[in-house]
Scaffold this active site. Structure first.
Site, PDB file in Angstrom:
ATOM      1  N   ARG A  80       0.815  -1.214   0.000  1.00 35.92           N
ATOM      2  CA  ARG A  80       0.000   0.000   0.000  1.00 35.92           C
ATOM      3  C   ARG A  80       0.853   1.271   0.000  1.00 35.92           C
ATOM      4  O   ARG A  80       0.642   2.183  -0.796  1.00 35.92           O
ATOM      5  CB  ARG A  80      -0.924   0.012   1.215  1.00 35.92           C
ATOM      6  CG  ARG A  80      -2.023  -1.067   1.219  1.00 35.92           C
ATOM      7  CD  ARG A  80      -2.850  -0.907   2.481  1.00 35.92           C
ATOM      8  NE  ARG A  80      -3.983  -1.815   2.560  1.00 35.92           N
ATOM      9  CZ  ARG A  80      -3.978  -2.971   3.208  1.00 35.92           C
ATOM     10  NH1 ARG A  80      -2.872  -3.366   3.830  1.00 35.92           N
ATOM     11  NH2 ARG A  80      -5.056  -3.732   3.248  1.00 35.92           N
ATOM     12  N   ARG A 139      11.758  -0.458   8.447  1.00 35.85           N
ATOM     13  CA  ARG A 139      12.279  -0.777   9.765  1.00 35.85           C
ATOM     14  C   ARG A 139      13.799  -0.729   9.699  1.00 35.85           C
ATOM     15  O   ARG A 139      14.396  -1.090   8.679  1.00 35.85           O
ATOM     16  CB  ARG A 139      11.833  -2.174  10.218  1.00 35.85           C
ATOM     17  CG  ARG A 139      10.369  -2.261  10.625  1.00 35.85           C
ATOM     18  CD  ARG A 139      10.133  -1.560  11.959  1.00 35.85           C
ATOM     19  NE  ARG A 139       8.779  -1.758  12.466  1.00 35.85           N
ATOM     20  CZ  ARG A 139       7.768  -0.930  12.262  1.00 35.85           C
ATOM     21  NH1 ARG A 139       7.947   0.159  11.520  1.00 35.85           N
ATOM     22  NH2 ARG A 139       6.582  -1.170  12.779  1.00 35.85           N
ATOM     23  N   GLU A 155      16.652   1.585  17.788  1.00 32.30           N
ATOM     24  CA  GLU A 155      16.081   2.872  18.193  1.00 32.30           C
ATOM     25  C   GLU A 155      15.799   2.900  19.699  1.00 32.30           C
ATOM     26  O   GLU A 155      15.405   1.876  20.264  1.00 32.30           O
ATOM     27  CB  GLU A 155      14.768   3.115  17.433  1.00 32.30           C
ATOM     28  CG  GLU A 155      14.946   3.215  15.943  1.00 32.30           C
ATOM     29  CD  GLU A 155      13.610   3.357  15.214  1.00 32.30           C
ATOM     30  OE1 GLU A 155      12.561   3.499  15.880  1.00 32.30           O
ATOM     31  OE2 GLU A 155      13.621   3.328  13.981  1.00 32.30           O
ATOM     32  N   HIS A 181      12.405   8.633  13.471  1.00 30.98           N
ATOM     33  CA  HIS A 181      11.229   7.794  13.231  1.00 30.98           C
ATOM     34  C   HIS A 181       9.951   8.643  13.301  1.00 30.98           C
ATOM     35  O   HIS A 181       9.055   8.391  14.112  1.00 30.98           O
ATOM     36  CB  HIS A 181      11.163   6.648  14.230  1.00 30.98           C
ATOM     37  CG  HIS A 181      10.340   5.491  13.732  1.00 30.98           C
ATOM     38  ND1 HIS A 181      10.527   4.206  14.160  1.00 30.98           N
ATOM     39  CD2 HIS A 181       9.305   5.426  12.845  1.00 30.98           C
ATOM     40  CE1 HIS A 181       9.659   3.400  13.567  1.00 30.98           C
ATOM     41  NE2 HIS A 181       8.897   4.124  12.761  1.00 30.98           N
TER      42      HIS A 181
END
Length: 323
Positions: A155, A233, A262, A280
């Site tokens: 998507r 990611r 992270e 992020h």
């Protein structure tokens, strides 16, 4: 009437928390100290889990709740949740697709332009007074003449591609199998695609199957004019290989919104002037995060009403709620 019992792994936005507390008996795992005491107390009653934050929702946690029926994840990526275990045990997992597509796609394009045109260093050139002292900022690379390889054509990948078409950039893609919804050329071999393009935009799920997919071989194939943008990611890129490639001129630059561990970012990466680094923030607008939280609420509320979930993930198609 007894309300269903919900465990929240992290703190939702205030409006979502208030809505959930109207429907569920909620328990706040992020406030529990010790955590195990709360889990032992509510283990036999928990029917739903709302996944917020970075706490893994793995087999060790899921298996504690015999009445568990739904795990609703805040985010389109649900690699924190053991969907395989859920599938085997009749538990529905939901995520938040579509509502963040535009925001993440905008971030990807912004990172690409910033990485190619060096907008960050150019702004620093102004702020540090160097324009007046040293003259104009140096000439940069350009989007013109680039070919973009999108790694993942789901998507969000399709929304990114739509934006790139407005820049008149040729687009190809790599995925495990061709997507019949798009007409772009499909490359089953990632290294072959990297050889044929000079720009990679990575938008694939995290997890073991994609760990370090963008490795030293892929980066070398991309070449000295290559740019890598990652809005997927952090685990999907071999971070040390990327640092070496940026440092040694194997590729030109990178734009990164995600990192392997992270919020820790390697000092070597921070020191590189040809890396654009964001904390992020791909979906981090007020409107988008509210829409994501509302979709979590809607999925959990559907369970509470005995209605089908709105967005079950592929591993757990809905065939009725667990008795």
């Amino acid at each position: 009437m007894t309300r269903p019992v919900l465990l929240l792994t992290g703190r939702p936005p205030e409006a979502a928390l208030a809505a959930l507390e109207q429907t569920f008996e909620t328990h706040r795992l992020w406030e529990a100290n010790p955590e195990d005491a709360l889990l032992s107390e509510i283990a036999e009653q928990v029917q739903a889990i709302g996944v917020f934050g970075k706490r893994p929702v793995d087999e060790a946690l899921l298996s504690r709740f015999p009445k568990l029926a739904i795990v609703s994840n805040f985010g389109v990526g649900y690699d924190l949740v053991d969907a395989g275990w859920a599938s085997k045990n009749g538990v529905i997992v939901t995520n938040t697709p579509d509502v963040l597509n535009d925001e993440v796609a905008d971030t990807a394009v912004g990172l690409l332009i910033s990485a190619v045109r060096e907008f960050g260093p150019a702004e620093a050139h102004v702020r540090e007074g160097r324009w007046a002292k040293e003259g104009p900022y140096r000439l940069t690379s350009s989007l013109r003449g680039r070919t973009v390889g999108v790694v993942g054509m789901g998507r969000i990948g399709q929304v990114i591609a739509k934006r790139l078409q407005a820049f008149d950039l040729p687009i190809v893609y790599h995925s495990r199998k061709p997507n019949p919804e798009v007409s772009f050329r499909h490359y089953p071999d990632l290294v072959a695609m990297a050889r044929d393009v000079d720009t990679l935009i990575v938008i694939i799920p995290g997890g073991a199957s994609t760990a370090k997919l963008i490795n030293a071989e892929v980066l070398a194939a991309l070449g000295a004019n290559g740019v890598v943008v990652n809005v997927a990611r952090g685990t999907v890129i071999d971070e040390q290989a990327l640092i070496a490639a940026l440092r040694d001129g194997v590729i030109l630059s990178a734009g990164l919104d995600v990192f392997e561990k992270e919020p820790q970012v390697p000092a070597e990466l921070i020191a590189l002037p040809n890396a654009v680094l964001l904390p992020h923030v791909g979906s981090a607008s007020t409107a988008t995060r509210q829409a994501m939280a509302q979709l979590v609420v809607d999925n959990l509320t559907a369970f509470a009403k005995g209605e089908p979930p709105l967005t079950p993930v592929a591993e757990t198609p809905f065939a009725g709620w667990k008795a």
